[in-house]
Write a protein that holds these residues in place. Structure first.
Motif, PDB file in Angstrom:
ATOM      1  N   HIS A 178     -57.445 -86.266 -25.703  1.00  0.00           N
ATOM      2  CA  HIS A 178     -56.974 -86.641 -25.047  1.00  0.00           C
ATOM      3  C   HIS A 178     -57.188 -86.900 -23.230  1.00  0.00           C
ATOM      4  O   HIS A 178     -59.257 -86.793 -23.415  1.00  0.00           O
ATOM      5  CB  HIS A 178     -56.313 -84.918 -24.522  1.00  0.00           C
ATOM      6  N   ALA A 179     -56.889 -87.349 -21.978  1.00  0.00           N
ATOM      7  CA  ALA A 179     -57.621 -87.538 -21.132  1.00  0.00           C
ATOM      8  C   ALA A 179     -57.526 -86.203 -19.850  1.00  0.00           C
ATOM      9  O   ALA A 179     -57.945 -86.618 -19.060  1.00  0.00           O
ATOM     10  CB  ALA A 179     -57.145 -88.566 -20.217  1.00  0.00           C
ATOM     11  N   GLY A 180     -57.458 -84.912 -20.116  1.00  0.00           N
ATOM     12  CA  GLY A 180     -58.236 -84.195 -19.705  1.00  0.00           C
ATOM     13  C   GLY A 180     -56.679 -83.790 -18.438  1.00  0.00           C
ATOM     14  O   GLY A 180     -55.519 -83.772 -19.053  1.00  0.00           O
ATOM     15  N   ARG A 181     -56.798 -83.990 -17.317  1.00  0.00           N
ATOM     16  CA  ARG A 181     -56.099 -83.534 -15.928  1.00  0.00           C
ATOM     17  C   ARG A 181     -55.228 -84.955 -16.150  1.00  0.00           C
ATOM     18  O   ARG A 181     -53.926 -85.165 -15.022  1.00  0.00           O
ATOM     19  CB  ARG A 181     -56.506 -83.528 -14.443  1.00  0.00           C
ATOM     20  N   PHE A 182     -55.824 -86.446 -16.464  1.00  0.00           N
ATOM     21  CA  PHE A 182     -54.644 -87.648 -16.759  1.00  0.00           C
ATOM     22  C   PHE A 182     -53.563 -87.089 -17.216  1.00  0.00           C
ATOM     23  O   PHE A 182     -52.015 -87.794 -17.159  1.00  0.00           O
ATOM     24  CB  PHE A 182     -55.224 -88.721 -17.350  1.00  0.00           C
ATOM     25  N   THR A 183     -53.199 -85.793 -18.318  1.00  0.00           N
ATOM     26  CA  THR A 183     -52.593 -85.283 -19.141  1.00  0.00           C
ATOM     27  C   THR A 183     -51.232 -85.585 -18.184  1.00  0.00           C
ATOM     28  O   THR A 183     -49.993 -85.539 -18.476  1.00  0.00           O
ATOM     29  CB  THR A 183     -52.262 -84.820 -20.035  1.00  0.00           C
ATOM     30  N   GLY A 184     -51.981 -84.885 -16.715  1.00  0.00           N
ATOM     31  CA  GLY A 184     -50.616 -84.462 -16.028  1.00  0.00           C
ATOM     32  C   GLY A 184     -49.692 -85.163 -15.170  1.00  0.00           C
ATOM     33  O   GLY A 184     -48.864 -86.015 -15.100  1.00  0.00           O
ATOM     34  N   GLU A 185     -50.252 -85.739 -14.219  1.00  0.00           N
ATOM     35  CA  GLU A 185     -49.426 -86.247 -12.962  1.00  0.00           C
ATOM     36  C   GLU A 185     -48.411 -87.629 -13.620  1.00  0.00           C
ATOM     37  O   GLU A 185     -47.859 -87.921 -13.571  1.00  0.00           O
ATOM     38  CB  GLU A 185     -50.061 -86.162 -11.320  1.00  0.00           C
ATOM     39  N   PRO A 186     -49.873 -88.664 -13.816  1.00  0.00           N
ATOM     40  CA  PRO A 186     -49.707 -90.207 -13.822  1.00  0.00           C
ATOM     41  C   PRO A 186     -49.069 -89.734 -15.438  1.00  0.00           C
ATOM     42  O   PRO A 186     -48.296 -90.798 -15.995  1.00  0.00           O
ATOM     43  CB  PRO A 186     -50.666 -91.135 -14.140  1.00  0.00           C
ATOM     44  N   ALA A 187     -48.983 -88.910 -16.011  1.00  0.00           N
ATOM     45  CA  ALA A 187     -48.442 -88.831 -17.795  1.00  0.00           C
ATOM     46  C   ALA A 187     -47.115 -87.994 -17.665  1.00  0.00           C
ATOM     47  O   ALA A 187     -45.919 -88.565 -17.469  1.00  0.00           O
ATOM     48  CB  ALA A 187     -49.453 -88.599 -18.100  1.00  0.00           C
ATOM     49  N   TYR A 188     -47.272 -86.691 -18.348  1.00  0.00           N
ATOM     50  CA  TYR A 188     -45.904 -85.721 -17.995  1.00  0.00           C
ATOM     51  C   TYR A 188     -45.295 -86.010 -16.917  1.00  0.00           C
ATOM     52  O   TYR A 188     -43.685 -85.910 -17.366  1.00  0.00           O
ATOM     53  CB  TYR A 188     -46.634 -84.393 -18.348  1.00  0.00           C
ATOM     54  N   PHE A 189     -46.014 -85.637 -15.819  1.00  0.00           N
ATOM     55  CA  PHE A 189     -44.475 -85.354 -14.945  1.00  0.00           C
ATOM     56  C   PHE A 189     -44.441 -86.656 -14.468  1.00  0.00           C
ATOM     57  O   PHE A 189     -43.011 -86.846 -13.807  1.00  0.00           O
ATOM     58  CB  PHE A 189     -45.397 -85.308 -13.578  1.00  0.00           C
ATOM     59  N   LYS A 190     -44.941 -87.536 -14.303  1.00  0.00           N
ATOM     60  CA  LYS A 190     -43.642 -89.013 -13.829  1.00  0.00           C
ATOM     61  C   LYS A 190     -43.232 -89.505 -15.015  1.00  0.00           C
ATOM     62  O   LYS A 190     -41.743 -89.755 -14.845  1.00  0.00           O
ATOM     63  CB  LYS A 190     -44.934 -90.329 -14.088  1.00  0.00           C
ATOM     64  N   HIS A 191     -43.130 -89.532 -15.931  1.00  0.00           N
ATOM     65  CA  HIS A 191     -42.929 -89.028 -16.978  1.00  0.00           C
ATOM     66  C   HIS A 191     -41.082 -88.572 -17.374  1.00  0.00           C
ATOM     67  O   HIS A 191     -40.206 -89.377 -17.139  1.00  0.00           O
ATOM     68  CB  HIS A 191     -42.529 -89.549 -18.659  1.00  0.00           C
ATOM     69  N   VAL A 192     -41.233 -87.423 -16.958  1.00  0.00           N
ATOM     70  CA  VAL A 192     -40.211 -86.429 -17.333  1.00  0.00           C
ATOM     71  C   VAL A 192     -39.225 -86.570 -16.560  1.00  0.00           C
ATOM     72  O   VAL A 192     -38.071 -86.715 -15.981  1.00  0.00           O
ATOM     73  CB  VAL A 192     -40.823 -85.151 -17.435  1.00  0.00           C
ATOM     74  N   LEU A 193     -40.312 -86.747 -15.139  1.00  0.00           N
ATOM     75  CA  LEU A 193     -39.336 -86.807 -13.373  1.00  0.00           C
ATOM     76  C   LEU A 193     -38.516 -87.992 -13.880  1.00  0.00           C
ATOM     77  O   LEU A 193     -37.479 -87.839 -12.786  1.00  0.00           O
ATOM     78  CB  LEU A 193     -40.468 -86.593 -12.370  1.00  0.00           C
ATOM     79  N   GLY A 194     -39.237 -89.275 -14.196  1.00  0.00           N
ATOM     80  CA  GLY A 194     -38.835 -90.076 -13.877  1.00  0.00           C
ATOM     81  C   GLY A 194     -37.387 -90.553 -14.951  1.00  0.00           C
ATOM     82  O   GLY A 194     -36.252 -90.831 -14.567  1.00  0.00           O
ATOM     83  N   CYS A 195     -37.456 -89.977 -15.859  1.00  0.00           N
ATOM     84  CA  CYS A 195     -36.051 -89.607 -17.143  1.00  0.00           C
ATOM     85  C   CYS A 195     -34.904 -88.718 -16.499  1.00  0.00           C
ATOM     86  O   CYS A 195     -33.593 -89.226 -16.267  1.00  0.00           O
ATOM     87  CB  CYS A 195     -36.425 -89.120 -18.142  1.00  0.00           C
ATOM     88  N   ALA A 196     -35.428 -87.503 -15.759  1.00  0.00           N
ATOM     89  CA  ALA A 196     -34.863 -86.805 -15.263  1.00  0.00           C
ATOM     90  C   ALA A 196     -33.817 -86.898 -14.363  1.00  0.00           C
ATOM     91  O   ALA A 196     -32.346 -86.883 -14.886  1.00  0.00           O
ATOM     92  CB  ALA A 196     -35.093 -85.280 -15.189  1.00  0.00           C
TER      93      ALA A 196
END
Lengths: 129, 350
Positions: free
Chosen positions: B196-214
């Protein structure tokens, strides 16, 4: 276990399919062709509900090679609610805690692997109810 | 209107605590517990895998659906830990629940989003009228490398949902997907553990997509957070779903019923589906539920469900998810956990 032999037993290993005599109602697991009670030859396929009690058991400490990683483990003869008996591993518990009369239920588990490259053999095991 | 006819979950009985893992790696357990908001995780026994847990979850779903399994026209299992490289998990599961031979089946993979993908496709086929019932399952027995942060969270569990058009326990009011190419987490072929890409899994990955979808699904439905009784998002740890829920404007009361991660861990493809099952265990008729999955790579699927009058009538026909999570726990020491998970190379394997 060879792949064809394992495949032939899927109805019992996966779905607990038993034969119920259409004449006298006696249940057989695995199914048989002639009823030992009334000699009837017509059977209805039923599925065991998956609950029963430990009739007797033993704790395996030196096992066959394919189960060597699991020792010590309990193997029991189980009185199923439909009146049939079957033999099953009893897992998800300390084998020393298994008692005669203990209620158990069936869960779907991997029974053995045919080495690192062979098939995975699934079937039933018992866990404390 | 199509929706969920029956649902079921499964949680293995074994657990390992954050303290037990941290002790081995001389890590600071309190900071991991605080940072990840995790206390323990589920661990599959050596005889459990994606197939066995899927069967148990599917059987629980059938108990609530009260349908003939032969009427299931499609069965999809989403997982990143299918036991075979070549041979479907779905054939074994379909055979075990008695749904063969007239059933379409596929194993799906999209990191932690694979479970909601199966739900999405099964629902689509039901809506199209191609099948009467379709089953979508999310299940995983994922691995984190020894000593890696993922080892504290990578857990095991499954949830199954049967979709149909009659006798619904929850209607599906809206669906939505949001996806980009984002390399935040991956596992190359023949590699045992993911990277995994460490902290890159946060803002540009999990949060961007979950927020975008919700945000996307609420816009599509003309809804706001106050229109929902509950929200469940993917739970890679305990912290992310709480934070993303708050960022979207949801309260703790809406988030916590489906928040299983603190005592379950991350069940990957099973994560948000299992959270949804815990919500269905308590939801009242008329309650709206927002579910947003997340899979690295990366994307999110969104669903808006509305509970029906039938839900309280059938929910007691199978074990509730919180009961499976909180009862009959067996705690492991790290050595036994390492043996269970195949982390030790033995003489005959060298």
């Amino acid at each position: 276990m060879s792949s064809p032999k394992f495949w032939r037993e899927i109805p019992q290993r996966y779905r607990m399919e038993a034969g119920k005599c259409s004449k006298c109602g006696k249940v057989f697991f695995p199914p048989r062709l002639v009823c030992s009670s009334c000699k009837g030859q017509d059977f209805e396929t039923i599925r065991l509900a998956g609950t029963g009690r430990v009739a007797t058991y033993t704790v395996i400490r030196v096992s066959a090679t394919q189960f060597a990683d699991e020792v010590p483990f309990a193997v029991g003869v189980i009185d199923m609610d439909e009146g049939v008996r079957l033999t099953s591993q009893i897992v998800d518990c300390d084998p020393e805690s298994v008692k005669t009369g203990m209620p158990v239920k069936i869960e779907f588990r991997k029974v053995q692997e045919e080495g690192k490259a062979g098939i995975l053999c699934y079937g039933y095991k018992c866990v404390p109810a | 209107m199509a929706g969920i006819v029956g649902y079921g979950a499964y949680v293995p009985r074994h657990r390992i605590t954050v303290e037990e893992i941290a002790k081995i790696w001389s890590a600071d357990a309190p900071s991991y517990k605080r940072g990840l908001q995790l206390r323990q995780k589920s661990v599959p026994a050596p005889d459990q895998d994606t197939v066995t847990m899927s069967v148990e979850a599917a059987r629980n779903a059938l108990k609530r659906a009260q349908i003939d399994p032969m009427k299931i026209g499609a069965l999809y299992i989403g997982s990143e830990s299918h036991p075979y490289a070549v041979k479907p998990s779905g054939t074994t599961v379909a055979e075990a629940i008695g749904a063969t031979p007239e059933v379409h089946c596929a194993d799906l993979e999209f990191a932690c989003k694979a479970g909601s993908e199966g739900m999405f496709v099964a629902l689509g086929l039901v809506r199209a009228g191609l099948i009467e019932y379709g089953m979508g399952i999310g299940a995983d027995t994922s691995q984190g490398a020894p000593g890696d942060a993922l080892e504290y969270s990578a857990a095991a569990g499954a949830a199954a949902f049967i979709f149909g058009k009659d006798n619904l326990v929850a209607e599906v009011e809206e669906t939505y997907s949001y996806m980009t190419d984002t390399p935040d987490f991956w596992r190359r072929e023949y590699q045992f553990y993911p990277e995994h890409a460490g902290r890159f899994t946060g803002e540009p990955a999990y949060f961007k997509h979950v927020l975008g979808c919700a945000k996307g699904i609420m816009k599509k439905a003309g809804a706001t957070p106050k229109d929902f009784a509950y929200i469940v998002c993917h739970q890679p740890n305990g912290k992310f779903p709480q934070r993303v829920g708050k960022m979207l404007g949801f309260s703790k009361k809406q988030i916590e019923p489906g928040w299983l991660a603190p005592t379950l861990g991350n069940t990957y493809s099973g994560s948000s589906p299992m959270g949804l099952s815990a919500i269905l265990d308590i939801a009242k008729p008329g309650d709206r539920i927002l579910m947003v999955s997340y899979g690295s790579g990366a994307g999110s699927d969104g669903f808006i469900f509305k509970a029906t009058d039938r839900l309280p009538e059938v929910r007691d026909l199978a074990p509730k998810t919180r009961e499976l999570l909180d009862n009959n726990q067996i705690y492991l020491e790290y050595g036994t956990y390492a043996k269970f998970r195949g982390k030790i190379r033995r003489a005959r394997e060298l």
